[in-house]
Scaffold this motif. Structure first.
Motif, PDB file in Angstrom:
ATOM      1  N   ASP A 149       0.769  -1.296  -0.088  1.00  0.00           N
ATOM      2  CA  ASP A 149      -0.068  -0.016  -0.405  1.00  0.00           C
ATOM      3  C   ASP A 149       0.734   0.949  -0.268  1.00  0.00           C
ATOM      4  O   ASP A 149       0.205   1.903  -0.311  1.00  0.00           O
ATOM      5  CB  ASP A 149      -1.177   0.180   1.538  1.00  0.00           C
ATOM      6  N   GLN A 150       1.685   1.025   0.552  1.00  0.00           N
ATOM      7  CA  GLN A 150       2.444   3.007   0.809  1.00  0.00           C
ATOM      8  C   GLN A 150       3.708   2.611  -0.537  1.00  0.00           C
ATOM      9  O   GLN A 150       3.956   1.839  -1.210  1.00  0.00           O
ATOM     10  CB  GLN A 150       3.478   2.734   2.493  1.00  0.00           C
ATOM     11  N   MET A 151       3.950   4.331  -0.929  1.00  0.00           N
ATOM     12  CA  MET A 151       4.419   4.029  -1.884  1.00  0.00           C
ATOM     13  C   MET A 151       4.662   5.835  -1.434  1.00  0.00           C
ATOM     14  O   MET A 151       4.019   7.120  -0.450  1.00  0.00           O
ATOM     15  CB  MET A 151       3.375   3.805  -3.146  1.00  0.00           C
ATOM     16  N   PHE A 152       6.231   6.170  -2.176  1.00  0.00           N
ATOM     17  CA  PHE A 152       6.946   6.962  -1.796  1.00  0.00           C
ATOM     18  C   PHE A 152       7.077   7.889  -3.637  1.00  0.00           C
ATOM     19  O   PHE A 152       8.013   6.792  -4.238  1.00  0.00           O
ATOM     20  CB  PHE A 152       8.800   6.589  -1.357  1.00  0.00           C
ATOM     21  N   ILE A 153       6.903   9.626  -2.948  1.00  0.00           N
ATOM     22  CA  ILE A 153       6.842  10.527  -4.528  1.00  0.00           C
ATOM     23  C   ILE A 153       8.393  11.519  -3.791  1.00  0.00           C
ATOM     24  O   ILE A 153       7.536  11.606  -3.746  1.00  0.00           O
ATOM     25  CB  ILE A 153       5.517  11.309  -4.793  1.00  0.00           C
ATOM     26  N   SER A 154       9.135  11.183  -5.089  1.00  0.00           N
ATOM     27  CA  SER A 154      10.679  11.450  -4.775  1.00  0.00           C
ATOM     28  C   SER A 154      10.781  12.992  -6.655  1.00  0.00           C
ATOM     29  O   SER A 154      10.120  12.048  -7.460  1.00  0.00           O
ATOM     30  CB  SER A 154      11.317  10.964  -4.753  1.00  0.00           C
ATOM     31  N   CYS A 155      11.293  13.771  -5.724  1.00  0.00           N
ATOM     32  CA  CYS A 155      10.583  14.717  -7.448  1.00  0.00           C
ATOM     33  C   CYS A 155      11.887  16.106  -6.717  1.00  0.00           C
ATOM     34  O   CYS A 155      12.290  15.917  -6.274  1.00  0.00           O
ATOM     35  CB  CYS A 155       9.503  15.622  -6.788  1.00  0.00           C
ATOM     36  N   HIS A 156      12.246  16.107  -7.955  1.00  0.00           N
ATOM     37  CA  HIS A 156      14.071  16.992  -8.490  1.00  0.00           C
ATOM     38  C   HIS A 156      12.954  18.859  -8.870  1.00  0.00           C
ATOM     39  O   HIS A 156      12.151  18.471  -9.696  1.00  0.00           O
ATOM     40  CB  HIS A 156      14.787  16.691  -9.212  1.00  0.00           C
ATOM     41  N   LEU A 157      12.973  19.195  -7.953  1.00  0.00           N
ATOM     42  CA  LEU A 157      12.780  20.754  -7.492  1.00  0.00           C
ATOM     43  C   LEU A 157      13.330  21.103  -9.222  1.00  0.00           C
ATOM     44  O   LEU A 157      15.109  21.366  -7.963  1.00  0.00           O
ATOM     45  CB  LEU A 157      11.148  21.187  -6.440  1.00  0.00           C
ATOM     46  N   LYS A 158      13.334  22.449  -9.262  1.00  0.00           N
ATOM     47  CA  LYS A 158      13.923  23.328  -9.984  1.00  0.00           C
ATOM     48  C   LYS A 158      13.292  25.137 -10.243  1.00  0.00           C
ATOM     49  O   LYS A 158      12.436  25.083 -10.403  1.00  0.00           O
ATOM     50  CB  LYS A 158      14.531  22.523 -11.907  1.00  0.00           C
ATOM     51  N   ALA A 159      14.257  25.859 -10.153  1.00  0.00           N
ATOM     52  CA  ALA A 159      13.763  27.773 -10.083  1.00  0.00           C
ATOM     53  C   ALA A 159      14.491  27.684 -11.349  1.00  0.00           C
ATOM     54  O   ALA A 159      16.414  27.821 -11.036  1.00  0.00           O
ATOM     55  CB  ALA A 159      14.153  28.093  -9.189  1.00  0.00           C
ATOM     56  N   THR A 160      14.297  28.784 -11.783  1.00  0.00           N
ATOM     57  CA  THR A 160      14.793  29.911 -12.969  1.00  0.00           C
ATOM     58  C   THR A 160      14.256  31.450 -12.598  1.00  0.00           C
ATOM     59  O   THR A 160      13.454  31.453 -12.210  1.00  0.00           O
ATOM     60  CB  THR A 160      15.076  29.174 -14.069  1.00  0.00           C
ATOM     61  N   LEU A 161      15.528  32.079 -13.192  1.00  0.00           N
ATOM     62  CA  LEU A 161      14.709  33.594 -13.576  1.00  0.00           C
ATOM     63  C   LEU A 161      13.622  33.592 -14.217  1.00  0.00           C
ATOM     64  O   LEU A 161      13.609  33.352 -14.946  1.00  0.00           O
ATOM     65  CB  LEU A 161      16.240  34.384 -13.708  1.00  0.00           C
ATOM     66  N   LYS A 162      12.880  34.280 -13.473  1.00  0.00           N
ATOM     67  CA  LYS A 162      11.687  34.621 -14.174  1.00  0.00           C
ATOM     68  C   LYS A 162      11.543  35.150 -15.649  1.00  0.00           C
ATOM     69  O   LYS A 162      11.215  35.299 -16.212  1.00  0.00           O
ATOM     70  CB  LYS A 162      10.905  35.359 -13.097  1.00  0.00           C
ATOM     71  N   GLN A 163      12.489  36.165 -15.693  1.00  0.00           N
ATOM     72  CA  GLN A 163      12.304  36.521 -17.251  1.00  0.00           C
ATOM     73  C   GLN A 163      13.385  35.398 -18.084  1.00  0.00           C
ATOM     74  O   GLN A 163      12.988  36.295 -19.366  1.00  0.00           O
ATOM     75  CB  GLN A 163      13.265  37.647 -17.100  1.00  0.00           C
ATOM     76  N   SER A 164      13.874  34.531 -17.613  1.00  0.00           N
ATOM     77  CA  SER A 164      14.535  33.714 -18.483  1.00  0.00           C
ATOM     78  C   SER A 164      13.146  32.827 -19.547  1.00  0.00           C
ATOM     79  O   SER A 164      12.054  32.493 -19.274  1.00  0.00           O
ATOM     80  CB  SER A 164      15.275  32.411 -18.518  1.00  0.00           C
ATOM     81  N   SER A 165      13.717  32.521 -20.335  1.00  0.00           N
ATOM     82  CA  SER A 165      12.236  31.756 -21.368  1.00  0.00           C
ATOM     83  C   SER A 165      12.749  30.695 -21.437  1.00  0.00           C
ATOM     84  O   SER A 165      13.871  30.141 -21.322  1.00  0.00           O
ATOM     85  CB  SER A 165      12.951  32.374 -23.185  1.00  0.00           C
ATOM     86  N   HIS A 166      11.535  30.382 -21.500  1.00  0.00           N
ATOM     87  CA  HIS A 166      11.773  28.529 -21.738  1.00  0.00           C
ATOM     88  C   HIS A 166      12.138  27.444 -22.572  1.00  0.00           C
ATOM     89  O   HIS A 166      12.751  28.866 -23.887  1.00  0.00           O
ATOM     90  CB  HIS A 166      10.109  28.121 -21.374  1.00  0.00           C
ATOM     91  N   SER A 167      12.490  26.714 -21.993  1.00  0.00           N
ATOM     92  CA  SER A 167      13.668  25.727 -23.003  1.00  0.00           C
ATOM     93  C   SER A 167      13.255  24.459 -23.059  1.00  0.00           C
ATOM     94  O   SER A 167      13.037  23.997 -21.713  1.00  0.00           O
ATOM     95  CB  SER A 167      14.833  26.229 -22.697  1.00  0.00           C
ATOM     96  N   HIS A 168      14.425  23.962 -23.201  1.00  0.00           N
ATOM     97  CA  HIS A 168      14.087  21.827 -23.240  1.00  0.00           C
ATOM     98  C   HIS A 168      14.782  21.524 -21.647  1.00  0.00           C
ATOM     99  O   HIS A 168      13.911  20.154 -21.674  1.00  0.00           O
ATOM    100  CB  HIS A 168      14.930  21.931 -24.431  1.00  0.00           C
ATOM    101  N   LEU A 169      15.087  22.094 -21.840  1.00  0.00           N
ATOM    102  CA  LEU A 169      15.584  21.936 -20.182  1.00  0.00           C
ATOM    103  C   LEU A 169      15.042  22.708 -19.219  1.00  0.00           C
ATOM    104  O   LEU A 169      14.840  22.089 -17.782  1.00  0.00           O
ATOM    105  CB  LEU A 169      17.037  22.582 -19.665  1.00  0.00           C
ATOM    106  N   ASP A 170      13.810  23.487 -19.405  1.00  0.00           N
ATOM    107  CA  ASP A 170      12.941  24.527 -18.025  1.00  0.00           C
ATOM    108  C   ASP A 170      11.650  24.184 -19.160  1.00  0.00           C
ATOM    109  O   ASP A 170      11.225  25.344 -19.816  1.00  0.00           O
ATOM    110  CB  ASP A 170      13.719  25.980 -18.169  1.00  0.00           C
ATOM    111  N   LYS A 171      11.014  22.780 -18.204  1.00  0.00           N
ATOM    112  CA  LYS A 171       9.183  22.917 -18.920  1.00  0.00           C
ATOM    113  C   LYS A 171       8.194  22.698 -17.846  1.00  0.00           C
ATOM    114  O   LYS A 171       9.430  21.972 -17.570  1.00  0.00           O
ATOM    115  CB  LYS A 171       9.628  22.541 -20.243  1.00  0.00           C
ATOM    116  N   ALA A 172       7.238  22.765 -18.647  1.00  0.00           N
ATOM    117  CA  ALA A 172       6.326  21.494 -18.197  1.00  0.00           C
ATOM    118  C   ALA A 172       5.397  20.935 -18.578  1.00  0.00           C
ATOM    119  O   ALA A 172       4.257  21.753 -18.837  1.00  0.00           O
ATOM    120  CB  ALA A 172       5.195  21.938 -16.868  1.00  0.00           C
ATOM    121  N   CYS A 173       5.390  19.738 -19.297  1.00  0.00           N
ATOM    122  CA  CYS A 173       4.665  19.019 -20.390  1.00  0.00           C
ATOM    123  C   CYS A 173       3.851  17.941 -20.184  1.00  0.00           C
ATOM    124  O   CYS A 173       3.642  17.190 -19.711  1.00  0.00           O
ATOM    125  CB  CYS A 173       5.391  19.146 -21.646  1.00  0.00           C
TER     126      CYS A 173
END
Length: 513
Positions: free
Chosen positions: A268-292
């Motif tokens: 039953d138990q399950m662990f969700i592990s995530c890597h989070l990343k932040a970029t400067l707001k004015q930076s354009s989205h790229s293949h490295l910084d996206k949510a698809c």
């Protein structure tokens, strides 16, 4: 602004030796001004007259081996020499509580022609040492400035600089979910956030996420449902409703996946592990910084931020683009793993919960203890907006092992559930009085963990117990007046009585060899 003291020393008189200096610290014809980043020397015409030297700019210089002469154009009454604190041969050294910059002002004798056509030199070179003293320790006050460059803190890992969090949400991420128990196929909403009070505005991304049966994010079996720097791969599966939700704030990102279990090891138990990343707001989205995520009606990948072109690599390989994009300067700040415990129940029929398998892995409690210690450390380092508005009742953490062993399982479970209830009530009072954002995230996570611990007790067949309303005045409780004491009690209670109850749970004894 630096504090400074100007000092002019030593006036030389004429002599037949090559060079000589005599002290004359109060010479009005020679003035030295020590500015924040330079020294400025003003020489009056009378000074040349007293040394029998013609008033000509080529006869005065700052520095033994330099060419630093007066500023041009000059006036008929004075000459001005100006140089940076590291120019014209100026030397620096530490003198007690002062930083000393020193140089020499040289006044050369005139070269005189004679009637016979030869030249003579009458007099000697006059050497005037000049010094500027600056206090080494300063108090600086000024208005905050928005830098026009990329701050160095935006190119390094954000430990202690940025505050990341990952939490379970409900109702399309509009409210916090108190329970971490889900039915198979139920939508699990997760919200990642970053708070950056000392940074320019940031945009948050979820770089990768994986589900495991153990707290170790690299353990097997493992299901990586977000990969390739922000591709929600679970959304590709037939019938999946997993997706990234539209952003409401740049520093927050919410996404959903459907609760599941590993087929070969139905735990039953399950662990969700995530890597989070932040970029400067004015930076354009790229293949490295996206949510698809994969949009099934159009059978295409879509970006929650609108620029779906960055999602093209989700159906192929984003790794080949990493090297090309990494050649430029990276403005990303990446933090380590964030883990959440989910308890996924097998679906039997609507409205009927299936029996929960016992959660006996000691690493589950170890995970909760570690997060409790993190909250305590954060509280100890907090200096403002982190107080407890009133005294609260908490459980006793000391354990008399002889008395503990004499109690039956029901008494032990009720004592632990009472303590968990007291801690939750105290933390609910602490939350509104804490204005520190990072600390609030720790407190919210601590409350969620207490709910999860009760779910673990339920999985071990301990009967649910509701303490009486007057429990705060019963034996076995005491009162604390500070938030640090409260969180310390929380850690000790998990280590002590909760640990003893779980380790001796009858439902887990068949696992003990």
């Amino acid at each position: 602004m630096r504090k400074f003291v100007a000092v002019s020393l030593f006036l030389c008189c004429a002599s037949f030796s090559e060079e000589q200096t005599l002290e004359n610290p109060e010479n009005e014809e020679l003035q030295i001004q020590c500015e924040e980043n330079k020294m400025k020397i003003t020489v009056q015409r009378e000074f040349f007259w007293k040394t029998n030297t013609p008033f000509r700019p080529e006869l005065i210089r700052l520095g033994q081996n330099s060419t630093c002469g007066p500023e041009r154009p000059g006036t008929d009454t004075e000459m001005v020499l100006s140089a940076g604190l590291q120019e014209c041969g100026t030397e620096s050294r530490v003198y007690g509580e002062w930083l000393l910059y020193s140089n020499q002002l040289l006044l050369f004798p005139a070269v005189l022609p004679t009637a016979t056509g030869s030249v003579i030199v009458r007099g000697v070179t006059t050497v005037i040492p000049v010094e500027c003293y600056y206090e080494r320790k300063q108090k600086v006050k000024g208005e905050p400035l928005m830098p026009t460059w990329i701050p160095m803190t935006s190119t390094i890992r954000g430990f202690g600089l940025l505050h990341f969090s990952l939490r379970i949400m409900a109702d399309e991420c509009t409210s916090t979910r108190s329970s971490s128990v889900f039915q198979q196929g139920e939508a699990v909403f997760l919200e990642a956030t970053v708070d950056s009070p000392l940074h320019p505005p940031l945009t948050l991304y979820v770089d990768q996420c994986a589900a495991t049966m153990k707290p170790d994010p690299v353990s097997e079996p493992k299901y990586s449902f977000i990969t390739k720097h922000g591709c929600l791969m679970d959304s590709v599966l037939p019938g999946s409703t997993s997706r990234f939700l539209p952003r409401k704030q740049e520093n927050r990102l919410c996404f959903s996946i459907q609760a599941f279990q590993f087929s070969k090891t139905p735990v039953d138990q399950m662990f969700i592990s995530c890597h989070l990343k932040a970029t400067l707001k004015q930076s354009s989205h790229s293949h490295l910084d996206k949510a698809c995520f994969f949009h099934r009606p159009t059978f295409s990948w879509r970006a929650t931020d609108g620029n779906s072109a960055v999602c093209e690599c989700c159906h192929s390989d984003c790794l080949s683009l990493d090297e090309e994009e990494n050649r430029g300067d990276s403005t990303s700040l990446q933090i380590g793993l964030f883990a959440l415990l989910l308890i996924v129940l097998e679906w039997t029929c609507p409205g009927l919960l299936s029996p929960v398998r016992p959660i006996c892995d000691p690493r589950v409690l170890k995970h909760f203890i570690q997060e409790a210690q993190d909250a305590e450390v954060a509280m100890r380092s907090c200096r403002e907006g982190c107080g407890l508005s009133q005294t609260v009742s908490v459980p006793q953490t000391t354990v008399n092992y002889d008395d503990w062993e004499k109690k039956d399982g029901l008494e032990k479970a009720q004592e632990v559930q009472t303590g968990l209830w007291l801690l939750q009530q105290a933390l609910d009072l602490l939350g509104p009085s804490v204005t520190n954002t990072a600390l609030n995230n720790h407190i919210d996570n601590t409350v969620r963990n207490l709910v999860s611990i009760n779910a673990v007790l339920h999985s071990l067949n301990f009967q649910e117990y509701t303490p009486p309303t007057n429990v705060t005045s019963l034996d076995g409780t005491w009162r604390v007046s500070s938030a640090t004491e409260l969180l310390q009690v929380h850690v000790n209670f998990l280590r002590g009585k909760v640990g003893l109850l779980l380790s001796g749970a009858p439902a887990c004894q068949h696992n003990v060899s």
